[in-house]
Design a protein around this motif. Structure first.
Motif, PDB file in Angstrom:
ATOM      1  N   CYS A 118      16.266 -42.494  -5.903  1.00 24.95           N
ATOM      2  CA  CYS A 118      17.370 -41.628  -6.305  1.00 24.95           C
ATOM      3  C   CYS A 118      17.811 -41.914  -7.736  1.00 24.95           C
ATOM      4  O   CYS A 118      18.099 -40.990  -8.513  1.00 24.95           O
ATOM      5  CB  CYS A 118      18.548 -41.800  -5.354  1.00 24.95           C
ATOM      6  N   GLN A 119      17.854 -43.193  -8.105  1.00 25.19           N
ATOM      7  CA  GLN A 119      18.271 -43.534  -9.466  1.00 25.19           C
ATOM      8  C   GLN A 119      17.214 -43.138 -10.493  1.00 25.19           C
ATOM      9  O   GLN A 119      17.542 -42.637 -11.573  1.00 25.19           O
ATOM     10  CB  GLN A 119      18.569 -45.035  -9.556  1.00 25.19           C
ATOM     11  N   LEU A 120      15.943 -43.330 -10.163  1.00 29.67           N
ATOM     12  CA  LEU A 120      14.870 -42.926 -11.078  1.00 29.67           C
ATOM     13  C   LEU A 120      14.802 -41.407 -11.204  1.00 29.67           C
ATOM     14  O   LEU A 120      14.546 -40.882 -12.290  1.00 29.67           O
ATOM     15  CB  LEU A 120      13.535 -43.485 -10.589  1.00 29.67           C
ATOM     16  N   PHE A 121      15.020 -40.716 -10.103  1.00 27.69           N
ATOM     17  CA  PHE A 121      15.035 -39.255 -10.136  1.00 27.69           C
ATOM     18  C   PHE A 121      16.154 -38.761 -11.045  1.00 27.69           C
ATOM     19  O   PHE A 121      15.983 -37.817 -11.825  1.00 27.69           O
ATOM     20  CB  PHE A 121      15.208 -38.702  -8.721  1.00 27.69           C
ATOM     21  N   TYR A 122      17.305 -39.409 -10.939  1.00 27.11           N
ATOM     22  CA  TYR A 122      18.453 -39.061 -11.772  1.00 27.11           C
ATOM     23  C   TYR A 122      18.087 -39.119 -13.250  1.00 27.11           C
ATOM     24  O   TYR A 122      18.372 -38.204 -14.021  1.00 27.11           O
ATOM     25  CB  TYR A 122      19.604 -40.018 -11.466  1.00 27.11           C
ATOM     26  N   TRP A 123      17.427 -40.206 -13.665  1.00 30.73           N
ATOM     27  CA  TRP A 123      17.070 -40.355 -15.083  1.00 30.73           C
ATOM     28  C   TRP A 123      15.955 -39.398 -15.490  1.00 30.73           C
ATOM     29  O   TRP A 123      15.963 -38.863 -16.598  1.00 30.73           O
ATOM     30  CB  TRP A 123      16.660 -41.794 -15.369  1.00 30.73           C
ATOM     31  N   GLY A 124      14.993 -39.191 -14.601  1.00 28.83           N
ATOM     32  CA  GLY A 124      13.903 -38.281 -14.931  1.00 28.83           C
ATOM     33  C   GLY A 124      14.366 -36.862 -15.184  1.00 28.83           C
ATOM     34  O   GLY A 124      13.778 -36.137 -15.981  1.00 28.83           O
ATOM     35  N   GLU A 125      15.449 -36.458 -14.504  1.00 29.65           N
ATOM     36  CA  GLU A 125      15.996 -35.122 -14.681  1.00 29.65           C
ATOM     37  C   GLU A 125      16.590 -34.916 -16.070  1.00 29.65           C
ATOM     38  O   GLU A 125      16.829 -33.787 -16.491  1.00 29.65           O
ATOM     39  CB  GLU A 125      17.081 -34.857 -13.632  1.00 29.65           C
ATOM     40  N   ARG A 126      16.809 -36.004 -16.785  1.00 29.87           N
ATOM     41  CA  ARG A 126      17.484 -35.917 -18.072  1.00 29.87           C
ATOM     42  C   ARG A 126      16.530 -36.025 -19.258  1.00 29.87           C
ATOM     43  O   ARG A 126      16.941 -36.313 -20.370  1.00 29.87           O
ATOM     44  CB  ARG A 126      18.579 -36.982 -18.138  1.00 29.87           C
ATOM     45  N   THR A 127      15.252 -35.809 -19.010  1.00 28.29           N
ATOM     46  CA  THR A 127      14.264 -35.763 -20.086  1.00 28.29           C
ATOM     47  C   THR A 127      13.410 -34.516 -19.913  1.00 28.29           C
ATOM     48  O   THR A 127      13.282 -33.992 -18.803  1.00 28.29           O
ATOM     49  CB  THR A 127      13.344 -36.994 -20.075  1.00 28.29           C
ATOM     50  N   GLU A 128      12.824 -34.055 -21.000  1.00 28.37           N
ATOM     51  CA  GLU A 128      11.983 -32.864 -20.941  1.00 28.37           C
ATOM     52  C   GLU A 128      10.654 -33.154 -20.264  1.00 28.37           C
ATOM     53  O   GLU A 128      10.122 -32.333 -19.524  1.00 28.37           O
ATOM     54  CB  GLU A 128      11.751 -32.327 -22.354  1.00 28.37           C
ATOM     55  N   SER A 129      10.089 -34.333 -20.535  1.00 26.41           N
ATOM     56  CA  SER A 129       8.770 -34.660 -19.993  1.00 26.41           C
ATOM     57  C   SER A 129       8.841 -35.360 -18.640  1.00 26.41           C
ATOM     58  O   SER A 129       7.848 -35.458 -17.940  1.00 26.41           O
ATOM     59  CB  SER A 129       8.017 -35.567 -20.976  1.00 26.41           C
ATOM     60  N   GLY A 130      10.021 -35.861 -18.285  1.00 28.17           N
ATOM     61  CA  GLY A 130      10.156 -36.614 -17.040  1.00 28.17           C
ATOM     62  C   GLY A 130       9.950 -38.104 -17.218  1.00 28.17           C
ATOM     63  O   GLY A 130      10.277 -38.894 -16.334  1.00 28.17           O
ATOM     64  N   TRP A 131       9.402 -38.540 -18.361  1.00 28.96           N
ATOM     65  CA  TRP A 131       9.167 -39.963 -18.620  1.00 28.96           C
ATOM     66  C   TRP A 131      10.403 -40.594 -19.266  1.00 28.96           C
ATOM     67  O   TRP A 131      11.061 -39.987 -20.103  1.00 28.96           O
ATOM     68  CB  TRP A 131       7.975 -40.141 -19.553  1.00 28.96           C
ATOM     69  N   PHE A 132      10.713 -41.802 -18.870  1.00 31.52           N
ATOM     70  CA  PHE A 132      11.812 -42.554 -19.454  1.00 31.52           C
ATOM     71  C   PHE A 132      11.541 -44.037 -19.200  1.00 31.52           C
ATOM     72  O   PHE A 132      10.658 -44.405 -18.421  1.00 31.52           O
ATOM     73  CB  PHE A 132      13.148 -42.161 -18.806  1.00 31.52           C
ATOM     74  N   TRP A 133      12.272 -44.899 -19.882  1.00 34.22           N
ATOM     75  CA  TRP A 133      12.081 -46.318 -19.612  1.00 34.22           C
ATOM     76  C   TRP A 133      13.408 -46.974 -19.264  1.00 34.22           C
ATOM     77  O   TRP A 133      14.466 -46.575 -19.730  1.00 34.22           O
ATOM     78  CB  TRP A 133      11.422 -47.045 -20.780  1.00 34.22           C
ATOM     79  N   LYS A 134      13.296 -47.974 -18.408  1.00 33.27           N
ATOM     80  CA  LYS A 134      14.427 -48.780 -17.984  1.00 33.27           C
ATOM     81  C   LYS A 134      13.939 -50.205 -17.773  1.00 33.27           C
ATOM     82  O   LYS A 134      12.851 -50.426 -17.240  1.00 33.27           O
ATOM     83  CB  LYS A 134      15.004 -48.255 -16.664  1.00 33.27           C
ATOM     84  N   SER A 135      14.742 -51.168 -18.164  1.00 32.80           N
ATOM     85  CA  SER A 135      14.386 -52.557 -17.909  1.00 32.80           C
ATOM     86  C   SER A 135      14.740 -52.918 -16.470  1.00 32.80           C
ATOM     87  O   SER A 135      15.562 -52.256 -15.821  1.00 32.80           O
ATOM     88  CB  SER A 135      15.127 -53.491 -18.865  1.00 32.80           C
ATOM     89  N   GLN A 136      14.109 -53.985 -15.978  1.00 28.92           N
ATOM     90  CA  GLN A 136      14.409 -54.447 -14.627  1.00 28.92           C
ATOM     91  C   GLN A 136      15.882 -54.814 -14.502  1.00 28.92           C
ATOM     92  O   GLN A 136      16.514 -54.558 -13.471  1.00 28.92           O
ATOM     93  CB  GLN A 136      13.542 -55.675 -14.299  1.00 28.92           C
TER      94      GLN A 136
END
Length: 261
Positions: A34-52
């Motif tokens: 759910c948290q990764l989906f949330y961030w993916g929705e906020r980019t055009e390509s769906g790719w994003f990065w997050k640290s552990q």
């Protein structure tokens, strides 16, 4: 004020849909999804990065729990990841097609009137529910424009003191990853002389993004890849080498487009 009277001091809530846990491998995998989906929705390509560490802060999961949840999502094919060595960053993307396939396998259909009306039994997936999560739950972000087909990134803002710098080992790994597939010579050893020169260049240009531009320009340059025939027939085409890149000002000239631009 008592904790029982207000939970705002504990942290901000995030969206969690119990229904996803039923077909993604459990509560922890569902929470991370759910948290990764949330961030993916906020980019055009769906790719994003997050640290552990950021994901641990945002979800409340431990590092070990995050690894296990990531493994579960990856094995189910829902989560894609890509590690960019020179940036020391792990990028994520939710595979929507695979998510739909899992949903159909479990429910026998892709959508229903109930989904349109948001009346989903057992808390199953509704996109708008994920969008309702508090935007302040996660680290403040900024978007970097897509370059050379690479991923549009959601990048946490950092102060200067928090910015990571590259190492000589990072430059070698990046060279072998970017340049060797192009036909340029591989680097197998970090000699004392190479380390000294690499450290000198890193002191001048310490940021990963700067070096990423250099390697991308090399990958686009026919001249630096040895594809331009010299005017004299007896001369060999010039090919960039790692040691050449470490010489004073060569990387800077590539970055500025003065060489191979």
């Amino acid at each position: 004020m008592k904790l029982s009277e207000t939970l705002h001091g504990v942290g901000r809530p995030i969206a969690y849909l119990p229904g996803v846990a039923k077909f993604l491998g459990g509560v922890k995998a569902g929470l991370l999804f759910c948290q990764l989906f949330y961030w993916g929705e906020r980019t055009e390509s769906g790719w994003f990065w997050k640290s552990q560490e950021e994901l641990a802060d945002e979800t409340g999961l431990t590092i070990d729990e995050l690894r296990a949840a990531r493994k579960e999502l990856t094995e189910k094919g829902v989560l894609q990841s890509h590690y960019k060595r020179i940036e020391h960053r792990l990028y994520f993307k939710i595979d929507r097609q695979r998510l739909d396939e899992l949903w159909v396998t479990r429910n026998g259909q892709l959508g229903s009137p109930q989904m349109a009306d948001r009346k989903i039994p057992d808390g199953d997936v509704v996109k708008s529910d994920l969008d309702r999560s508090d935007p302040e739950t996660t680290t403040e972000t900024t978007q970097i424009p897509e370059r050379n087909g690479r991923h549009l990134s959601v990048v946490p803002k950092k102060t200067e003191s928090e910015t990571e710098t590259v190492t000589p080992e990072d430059l070698i790994e990046a060279w072998n990853e970017y340049c060797v597939p192009l036909g340029l010579p591989a680097v197998t050893e970090l000699s004392r002389n190479r380390r000294k020169k690499a450290l000198a260049r890193i002191r001048e240009h310490p940021l990963p993004n700067w070096w990423e531009v250099v390697f991308e320009r090399i990958s686009k340059s026919p001249f630096l890849k040895g594809q331009i025939k010299p005017s004299a027939s007896f001369e060999r085409p010039f090919k960039a080498k790692f040691d050449w890149l470490l010489e004073e000002d060569n990387a800077l000239k590539v970055y500025e487009g003065q060489i191979g631009g």
